[in-house]
Design a protein around this motif. Structure first.
Motif, PDB file in Angstrom:
ATOM      1  N   PHE A  62       0.899  -1.245  -0.023  1.00  0.00           N
ATOM      2  CA  PHE A  62       0.141  -0.030  -0.095  1.00  0.00           C
ATOM      3  C   PHE A  62       0.965   1.384  -0.268  1.00  0.00           C
ATOM      4  N   VAL A  63       0.377   2.363  -0.459  1.00  0.00           N
ATOM      5  CA  VAL A  63       0.902   3.531  -0.066  1.00  0.00           C
ATOM      6  C   VAL A  63      -0.300   4.496   0.347  1.00  0.00           C
ATOM      7  N   THR A  64       0.097   5.760   1.051  1.00  0.00           N
ATOM      8  CA  THR A  64      -1.221   6.443   1.413  1.00  0.00           C
ATOM      9  C   THR A  64      -0.769   7.934   0.732  1.00  0.00           C
ATOM     10  N   PHE A  65      -1.838   8.711   0.522  1.00  0.00           N
ATOM     11  CA  PHE A  65      -1.923  10.059   0.102  1.00  0.00           C
ATOM     12  C   PHE A  65      -2.030  10.637   1.528  1.00  0.00           C
ATOM     13  N   ASP A  79       2.928   9.849  12.870  1.00  0.00           N
ATOM     14  CA  ASP A  79       3.525   9.428  14.169  1.00  0.00           C
ATOM     15  C   ASP A  79       5.032   8.867  13.657  1.00  0.00           C
ATOM     16  N   ASP A  80       5.078   8.203  12.425  1.00  0.00           N
ATOM     17  CA  ASP A  80       6.465   7.803  12.007  1.00  0.00           C
ATOM     18  C   ASP A  80       6.532   7.990  10.521  1.00  0.00           C
ATOM     19  N   PRO A  81       7.015   9.394   9.950  1.00  0.00           N
ATOM     20  CA  PRO A  81       7.107   9.485   8.692  1.00  0.00           C
ATOM     21  C   PRO A  81       7.979   8.281   7.712  1.00  0.00           C
ATOM     22  N   GLU A  82       8.795   7.652   8.330  1.00  0.00           N
ATOM     23  CA  GLU A  82       9.580   6.658   7.494  1.00  0.00           C
ATOM     24  C   GLU A  82       8.903   5.141   7.777  1.00  0.00           C
ATOM     25  N   SER A  83       7.726   5.089   8.294  1.00  0.00           N
ATOM     26  CA  SER A  83       7.116   3.921   8.370  1.00  0.00           C
ATOM     27  C   SER A  83       6.605   3.131   7.025  1.00  0.00           C
ATOM     28  N   HIS A  84       6.231   3.917   5.976  1.00  0.00           N
ATOM     29  CA  HIS A  84       5.972   3.508   4.685  1.00  0.00           C
ATOM     30  C   HIS A  84       5.811   4.401   3.682  1.00  0.00           C
ATOM     31  N   SER A  85       5.600   4.004   2.510  1.00  0.00           N
ATOM     32  CA  SER A  85       5.792   4.932   1.317  1.00  0.00           C
ATOM     33  C   SER A  85       4.636   5.975   1.394  1.00  0.00           C
ATOM     34  N   TRP A  86       4.590   7.090   1.069  1.00  0.00           N
ATOM     35  CA  TRP A  86       3.533   8.080   0.971  1.00  0.00           C
ATOM     36  C   TRP A  86       3.752   9.198   0.286  1.00  0.00           C
ATOM     37  N   VAL A  87       2.699   9.932  -0.508  1.00  0.00           N
ATOM     38  CA  VAL A  87       2.734  11.202  -0.961  1.00  0.00           C
ATOM     39  C   VAL A  87       1.770  12.073  -0.100  1.00  0.00           C
ATOM     40  N   ASP A  88       2.125  13.465  -0.008  1.00  0.00           N
ATOM     41  CA  ASP A  88       1.448  14.471   0.721  1.00  0.00           C
ATOM     42  C   ASP A  88       1.731  15.783   0.125  1.00  0.00           C
ATOM     43  N   VAL A  89       0.848  16.672   0.381  1.00  0.00           N
ATOM     44  CA  VAL A  89       0.936  17.956  -0.070  1.00  0.00           C
ATOM     45  C   VAL A  89       1.220  18.893   1.348  1.00  0.00           C
ATOM     46  N   ASP A  90       2.176  19.683   1.261  1.00  0.00           N
ATOM     47  CA  ASP A  90       2.709  20.714   2.405  1.00  0.00           C
ATOM     48  C   ASP A  90       1.614  21.476   2.600  1.00  0.00           C
ATOM     49  N   LEU A 120       5.438  -2.983  -5.661  1.00  0.00           N
ATOM     50  CA  LEU A 120       4.776  -4.293  -6.373  1.00  0.00           C
ATOM     51  C   LEU A 120       5.854  -4.721  -7.256  1.00  0.00           C
ATOM     52  N   ASP A 121       6.639  -3.869  -7.754  1.00  0.00           N
ATOM     53  CA  ASP A 121       8.053  -4.608  -8.693  1.00  0.00           C
ATOM     54  C   ASP A 121       8.831  -4.922  -7.864  1.00  0.00           C
ATOM     55  N   GLY A 122       9.172  -4.417  -6.585  1.00  0.00           N
ATOM     56  CA  GLY A 122      10.235  -4.924  -5.869  1.00  0.00           C
ATOM     57  C   GLY A 122      11.436  -3.865  -6.155  1.00  0.00           C
ATOM     58  N   THR A 123      11.004  -2.748  -6.655  1.00  0.00           N
ATOM     59  CA  THR A 123      12.273  -1.942  -7.247  1.00  0.00           C
ATOM     60  C   THR A 123      12.371  -0.974  -5.857  1.00  0.00           C
ATOM     61  N   GLN A 124      11.371  -0.867  -5.000  1.00  0.00           N
ATOM     62  CA  GLN A 124      11.550   0.140  -3.890  1.00  0.00           C
ATOM     63  C   GLN A 124      11.598  -0.721  -2.479  1.00  0.00           C
ATOM     64  N   ARG A 125      13.120  -0.781  -2.070  1.00  0.00           N
ATOM     65  CA  ARG A 125      13.519  -1.444  -0.992  1.00  0.00           C
ATOM     66  C   ARG A 125      13.113  -0.842   0.165  1.00  0.00           C
ATOM     67  N   THR A 126      13.257   0.480   0.339  1.00  0.00           N
ATOM     68  CA  THR A 126      12.793   0.912   1.531  1.00  0.00           C
ATOM     69  C   THR A 126      11.740   2.043   1.480  1.00  0.00           C
ATOM     70  N   PRO A 127      10.662   2.251   2.484  1.00  0.00           N
ATOM     71  CA  PRO A 127       9.859   3.314   2.068  1.00  0.00           C
ATOM     72  C   PRO A 127      10.359   4.863   1.509  1.00  0.00           C
ATOM     73  N   ASP A 128       9.508   5.402   0.625  1.00  0.00           N
ATOM     74  CA  ASP A 128       9.910   6.418  -0.110  1.00  0.00           C
ATOM     75  C   ASP A 128       8.784   7.412   0.141  1.00  0.00           C
ATOM     76  N   HIS A 129       9.014   8.903   0.291  1.00  0.00           N
ATOM     77  CA  HIS A 129       8.033   9.692   0.201  1.00  0.00           C
ATOM     78  C   HIS A 129       8.173  10.920  -0.523  1.00  0.00           C
ATOM     79  N   VAL A 130       6.981  11.412  -0.865  1.00  0.00           N
ATOM     80  CA  VAL A 130       7.075  12.662  -1.686  1.00  0.00           C
ATOM     81  C   VAL A 130       6.317  13.937  -0.923  1.00  0.00           C
ATOM     82  N   LEU A 131       6.832  14.772  -0.866  1.00  0.00           N
ATOM     83  CA  LEU A 131       6.118  16.041  -0.282  1.00  0.00           C
ATOM     84  C   LEU A 131       5.953  16.978  -1.334  1.00  0.00           C
TER      85      LEU A 131
END
Length: 329
Positions: free
Chosen positions: A148-151, A156-167, A307-318
């Motif tokens: 999963f990813v979240t918009f 509580d933990d910005p490094e816990s999973h991949s996410w996209v957000d608006v500042d 899903l493709d396994g190319t993202q080994r660690t959580p990534d995030h976009v602000l």
């Protein structure tokens, strides 16, 4: 009888290898944009239709992702998620995925829906919206090993999973800075109760700008649930007490209510909203705009990488919002 159109037919038409066509269908993010567009044009011109059952057997993927439709509120800020869903569906389709929509009235019912959907369909993953502190949905999906990813940020933990957000803080700071530049000092804020991740973020930007300008924000904000009537009541209370000369609001719904109160009690007080909804554009309300199309596209990018396994660690976009100026400010 017309010749059956195959991957090989598309490859010859687009002057690429069959593997490149397969990559465009199954992992478009690894194909150069120019090549991907040429292959997609060939697919459209030839009327090629991939055999979904064969593809699923070969890749182990259903190419199906799920996202929740939020409950209808006042018809104003609900349009924000509609634009995000439209962008998500379009981007997912380009990447070779279909989007399944579902409803749930609260977090626990949403988790129950995850269980039902995963039992009934071969879903590849989820895109979640509206994150908050201690979000049980992300904890359940992570514990269940469901991609999963979240918009929205995991507050509580910005490094816990991949996410996209608006500042959001940058948006309200820009709105406050605009009013400060126009000569206002007592700039009020109408937002949501403390504890809301998004609401606290938007309040923080307003507060930061006032403090940087040497203005004490004490007493200049009011907290309420989202809604037009609530915004009107909060603005009336703020105008009667702290007497701000301008208002920044956490949503267009609150801003519309505040505008009604201002027009009755203090017509010279400008109001700025957040989300730049169609209603804001229709009435000429200055508002902070979120790049929802880009947010949706980045969510799909991050999920396909997981899903493709190319993202080994959580990534995030602000992503950065923008202030849309109109005659109300």
């Amino acid at each position: 009888m017309a010749e059956k159109v195959t991957i090989a037919t598309v490859a010859r038409h687009a002057r690429v290898s069959r593997q490149t066509v397969s990559n465009v269908l199954n992992a478009p993010h690894i194909v150069r944009e120019e090549t991907r567009l040429r292959v997609q044009e060939a697919i459209t011109a030839l009327g090629y239709r991939a055999n979904q059952a064969a593809r699923q057997m070969r890749t182990g993927r259903s190419r199906l992702i799920a996202v929740r439709i939020e409950p209808t509120r006042d018809g104003i800020n609900g349009s924000v998620l509609d634009r995000f869903l439209h962008g998500l569906t379009e981007t997912a389709e380009t990447a070779g995925y279909r989007t399944m929509l579902y409803t749930a009235t609260d977090d626990q019912r949403e988790i129950a829906t995850y269980d039902d959907l995963l039992s009934s369909y071969e879903l590849d993953g989820f895109v979640l919206t509206g994150t908050d502190h201690g979000d049980p949905r992300t904890a359940w999906l992570a514990a269940s090993g469901v991609p999963f990813v979240t918009f929205g940020r995991p507050w509580d933990d910005p490094e816990s999973h991949s996410w996209v957000d608006v500042d959001g803080a940058a948006g309200t700071a820009a709105a406050t800075d605009h009013l400060l530049a126009a000569g206002h000092r007592r700039i009020g804020f109408i937002g949501w109760p403390v504890g809301s991740g998004v609401g606290d973020d938007r309040r923080a930007g307003w507060r930061r700008s006032l403090v940087a300008a040497g203005v004490d924000p004490t007493g200049l904000d009011r907290q309420t649930v989202d809604g037009i009537a609530e915004g009107e009541r909060a603005a009336r209370d703020l105008l009667a007490g702290a007497a701000p000369t301008a208002l920044v609001c956490a949503s267009d719904s609150l801003a519309l209510g505040a505008l009604q109160s201002v027009r009755a009690d203090a017509p010279a007080v400008p109001v700025i909203g957040f989300d730049d909804t169609p209603v804001a554009a229709a009435i000429g309300l200055t508002s902070v705009s979120q790049p929802l199309g880009e947010a949706a596209a980045r969510c799909v990018d991050l999920l396909t990488a997981v899903l493709d396994g190319t993202q080994r660690t959580p990534d995030h976009v602000l992503l950065q919002p923008s202030l849309v100026l109109r005659h109300t400010a």
